[in-house]
Enzyme design. Structure first.
Site, PDB file in Angstrom:
ATOM      1  N   THR A   4       0.873  -1.180   0.000  1.00  0.00           N
ATOM      2  CA  THR A   4       0.000   0.000   0.000  1.00  0.00           C
ATOM      3  C   THR A   4       0.913   1.234   0.000  1.00  0.00           C
ATOM      4  OG1 THR A   4      -0.126  -0.220   2.393  1.00  0.00           O
ATOM      5  CG2 THR A   4      -2.028  -1.000   1.135  1.00  0.00           C
ATOM      6  N   VAL A  63       0.991   4.520   1.270  1.00  0.00           N
ATOM      7  CA  VAL A  63       1.434   5.291   2.440  1.00  0.00           C
ATOM      8  C   VAL A  63       2.396   4.452   3.290  1.00  0.00           C
ATOM      9  CG1 VAL A  63       0.683   6.485   4.537  1.00  0.00           C
ATOM     10  CG2 VAL A  63      -0.690   6.662   2.453  1.00  0.00           C
ATOM     11  N   CYS A  64       2.025   3.189   3.499  1.00  0.00           N
ATOM     12  CA  CYS A  64       2.879   2.289   4.293  1.00  0.00           C
ATOM     13  C   CYS A  64       4.265   2.155   3.659  1.00  0.00           C
ATOM     14  CB  CYS A  64       2.256   0.902   4.388  1.00  0.00           C
ATOM     15  SG  CYS A  64       0.664   0.880   5.209  1.00  0.00           S
ATOM     16  N   THR A  65       4.299   2.105   2.347  1.00  0.00           N
ATOM     17  CA  THR A  65       5.584   1.972   1.652  1.00  0.00           C
ATOM     18  C   THR A  65       6.486   3.163   1.990  1.00  0.00           C
ATOM     19  OG1 THR A  65       4.546   0.731  -0.128  1.00  0.00           O
ATOM     20  CG2 THR A  65       6.638   1.801  -0.658  1.00  0.00           C
ATOM     21  N   LEU A 125       7.595   2.912   5.825  1.00  0.00           N
ATOM     22  CA  LEU A 125       8.659   1.939   6.102  1.00  0.00           C
ATOM     23  C   LEU A 125       9.991   2.416   5.531  1.00  0.00           C
ATOM     24  CD1 LEU A 125       7.096  -1.620   5.757  1.00  0.00           C
ATOM     25  CD2 LEU A 125       7.666  -0.382   7.803  1.00  0.00           C
TER      26      LEU A 125
END
Ligand code: BEZ
Length: 212
Positions: free
Chosen positions: A43, A45-47, A50
């Protein structure tokens, strides 16, 4: 599952991660910890989150903080996604990512908020001290990426105020003046803070950051 509050012991767990099986408390050892959740792999935003966390790895290490991410997808998915994160965010993710397929960690830490989403976790952050007690909790919705510089700033404040009789005022950053705890009398402050202090009001006393 119960709500986790500041000062509670961080629930322990064993989990499969991208760096092998981890017993959370053993893995933390004497370090501080940041446990943070991601709604789902692959996804956008998560990318970015992280990737940003990975780039701050040396900042976390300087502060003796171990970082651990959790997402309810499986290990194969995590490994593939990490390749993408490394490629697109120009980094090399080293910290573990928990494969929480059975939602054990998500449930222990109340990371699924059914009125927000039934399946995906919200964006939770738990900062845990070397005593395994919860020092900070944050909850963001899936649609809003977190600010990991802010998480480092809070850790700086937590680590400072754990050892000195000060608190940190609004928008404080490393090197800024601190406020003296209300429980410290002026007489005590005179010995406690050799760099001196300024009494703006009897309840508002400023002193240079004690550990600098
Ligand atoms: C994201 O990480 O981009 C995301 C995940 C779930 C919902 C919305 C955004």
């Amino acid at each position: 599952m119960k709500t986790i509050r500041l000062g509670d012991e961080a629930p322990n767990f064993t989990a499969q991660t991208t760096v092998g099986e981890i017993d959370f408390h053993q893995w933390l050892g004497d370090s501080w910890g940041v446990l943070f959740s991601h709604p789902a792999d692959y996804t956008p935003v998560c990318t970015t989150e992280l990737g940003a966390t990975s780039k701050l790895q040396s900042e976390f290490e300087k502060r003796n903080v171990k970082v651990l991410a959790v997402s309810v997808d499986d290990l194969d998915s995590h490994h593939g996604w990490i390749k993408d994160i490394n490629e697109t965010q120009n980094t090399n993710v080293q910290f573990p990512l928990i494969a929480d397929e059975d939602r054990n960690v998500a449930t222990l830490y109340d990371m699924i908020h059914p009125n927000a989403d039934n399946k995906m976790t919200v964006r939770s952050v738990f900062v845990i001290g070397p005593d395994k007690k919860v020092k900070l909790t944050l909850t963001y919705p899936a649609s809003t990426g977190r600010n990991f510089d802010e998480i480092l700033r809070v850790i700086d404040s937590l680590q400072l105020t754990a050892y000195h009789k000060v608190a940190t005022p609004v928008n404080w950053n490393q090197g800024d003046d601190c406020v003296i705890l209300p429980s410290i009398t002026n007489e005590m402050a005179a010995t406690e803070f050799p760099k001196g202090f300024t009494e703006v009001k009897p309840y508002l006393r400023m002193t240079p950051q004690p550990n600098r």
